[in-house]
Each structure stands twice: as structure tokens, then as C-alpha cells.
Motif scaffolding. Structure first.
Motif, PDB file in Angstrom:
ATOM      1  N   GLY A  38      -4.431 -21.143  30.443  1.00 46.66           N
ATOM      2  CA  GLY A  38      -4.287 -22.172  31.431  1.00 46.66           C
ATOM      3  C   GLY A  38      -5.602 -22.108  32.402  1.00 46.66           C
ATOM      4  N   SER A  40      -7.246 -23.769  35.682  1.00 45.76           N
ATOM      5  CA  SER A  40      -7.030 -24.699  37.085  1.00 45.76           C
ATOM      6  C   SER A  40      -7.837 -26.046  37.080  1.00 45.76           C
ATOM      7  N   ASP A  41      -7.276 -26.909  37.945  1.00 49.59           N
ATOM      8  CA  ASP A  41      -8.067 -28.283  38.198  1.00 49.59           C
ATOM      9  C   ASP A  41      -9.591 -27.979  38.312  1.00 49.59           C
ATOM     10  N   GLN A  78      -1.977 -21.942  39.774  1.00 53.00           N
ATOM     11  CA  GLN A  78      -1.981 -23.063  38.900  1.00 53.00           C
ATOM     12  C   GLN A  78      -2.316 -22.848  37.586  1.00 53.00           C
ATOM     13  N   ALA A  79      -3.500 -21.929  37.492  1.00 52.24           N
ATOM     14  CA  ALA A  79      -3.865 -21.539  36.065  1.00 52.24           C
ATOM     15  C   ALA A  79      -2.813 -20.594  35.375  1.00 52.24           C
ATOM     16  N   LYS A  81       0.514 -20.681  35.976  1.00 50.91           N
ATOM     17  CA  LYS A  81       1.645 -21.636  35.483  1.00 50.91           C
ATOM     18  C   LYS A  81       1.177 -22.380  34.293  1.00 50.91           C
ATOM     19  N   ARG A  82       0.151 -22.837  34.200  1.00 46.43           N
ATOM     20  CA  ARG A  82      -0.292 -23.814  33.034  1.00 46.43           C
ATOM     21  C   ARG A  82      -0.327 -22.712  31.967  1.00 46.43           C
ATOM     22  N   ALA A  83      -0.888 -21.694  31.977  1.00 46.49           N
ATOM     23  CA  ALA A  83      -0.881 -20.398  30.599  1.00 46.49           C
ATOM     24  C   ALA A  83       0.461 -20.165  30.277  1.00 46.49           C
ATOM     25  N   GLN A  84       1.528 -19.951  31.256  1.00 43.79           N
ATOM     26  CA  GLN A  84       2.777 -19.680  30.884  1.00 43.79           C
ATOM     27  C   GLN A  84       3.470 -20.836  30.349  1.00 43.79           C
ATOM     28  N   ASP A  85       3.371 -21.916  30.805  1.00 40.62           N
ATOM     29  CA  ASP A  85       3.703 -23.476  30.202  1.00 40.62           C
ATOM     30  C   ASP A  85       3.336 -23.364  28.892  1.00 40.62           C
ATOM     31  N   ASN A  86       1.952 -23.363  28.708  1.00 43.12           N
ATOM     32  CA  ASN A  86       1.527 -23.401  27.228  1.00 43.12           C
ATOM     33  C   ASN A  86       1.899 -22.286  26.200  1.00 43.12           C
ATOM     34  N   GLU A  89       5.360 -23.522  25.410  1.00 39.01           N
ATOM     35  CA  GLU A  89       5.518 -24.569  24.314  1.00 39.01           C
ATOM     36  C   GLU A  89       4.978 -23.856  23.120  1.00 39.01           C
TER      37      GLU A  89
END
Length: 115
Positions: A38, A40-41, A78-79, A81-86, A89
Motif C-alpha cells: 500500500g 500513501s497519496d 493511509q498506506a 490501510k491500503r496494504a491491508q485492503d490489498n 483482496e
């Protein structure tokens, strides 16, 4: 074939289930070793997480150190959360792929039994 065809079918079913169970265990073991990323923006924070969501690595670009503490914390979260979401998935798709042949085989057997 014995004089008990039902027993033969049951034995074949048990052997098939045993093979599927071993294959599922092998595949889940391989899945456990995979990681997802993940970012970050800002692109300055990269996080890696395992398929169960555990964070294994956080990489900060040196430019991220110019952020205020709250902004840096927000980028890290943010990073993460994105890593965990990925990772979730990735797990979902892997389990779906594992179970899809099982459900298709079950549908085919039902169809053959009905016809």
C-alpha cells in the motif's frame, strides 16, 4: 468393482476429499507467504502486509521526514490501510479460486447423479 457399488463410490469420494484437502492446505500455505503493498497519496510511504493483514515492512522516503508529525502519521495510516485492503483482496481472490473448482466439481457430480 465390488458387490457393494455404494461403498466403492463412498471410498472414491473420501479419496477425492483427501486429495482436495491436501491441495487446499498446500495452496493456503503458499498464500500465507504472500504480501501486498500500500502506498500513501504522497507516494512517500510504502507499507507491506501479509494476507492476514499483519504489517511486515514500512518504508519512508527521506522526504517524508519533512512532514509534520500528524501529516506523517496520516500518510502511514493511509498506506497501512491500503496494504491491508490489498492483502484482503488477494486472500479473497485466492480463496475464491481455490473453492471455485470445488463448487464446479460438485455441480458436475450433482448433474451426473441427476441424469
Amino acid at each position: 468393482m465390488t458387490e457393494y457399488p455404494s461403498l466403492d463410490r463412498l471410498e472414491a469420494l473420501v479419496q477425492g476429499l483427501d486429495a482436495m484437502s491436501r491441495d487446499l492446505g498446500d495452496r493456503l500455505g503458499a498464500l500465507a507467504g504472500q504480501t501486498a503493498e500500500g502506498v500513501s497519496d504522497s507516494g512517500l510511504v510504502l507499507v507491506k502486509a501479509t494476507t492476514d493483514g499483519a504489517v511486515t515492512d514500512i518504508q519512508l522516503d527521506p522526504r517524508a521526514m519533512r512532514f509534520g508529525s500528524q501529516d506523517l502519521a496520516a500518510d502511514v495510516l493511509q498506506a497501512v490501510k491500503r496494504a491491508q485492503d490489498n492483502a484482503a483482496e488477494l486472500s479473497k481472490e485466492a480463496v475464491k479460486a481455490l473453492l471455485d473448482p470445488v463448487s464446479r466439481a460438485g455441480d458436475q457430480r450433482r448433474y451426473q447423479d441427476e441424469h
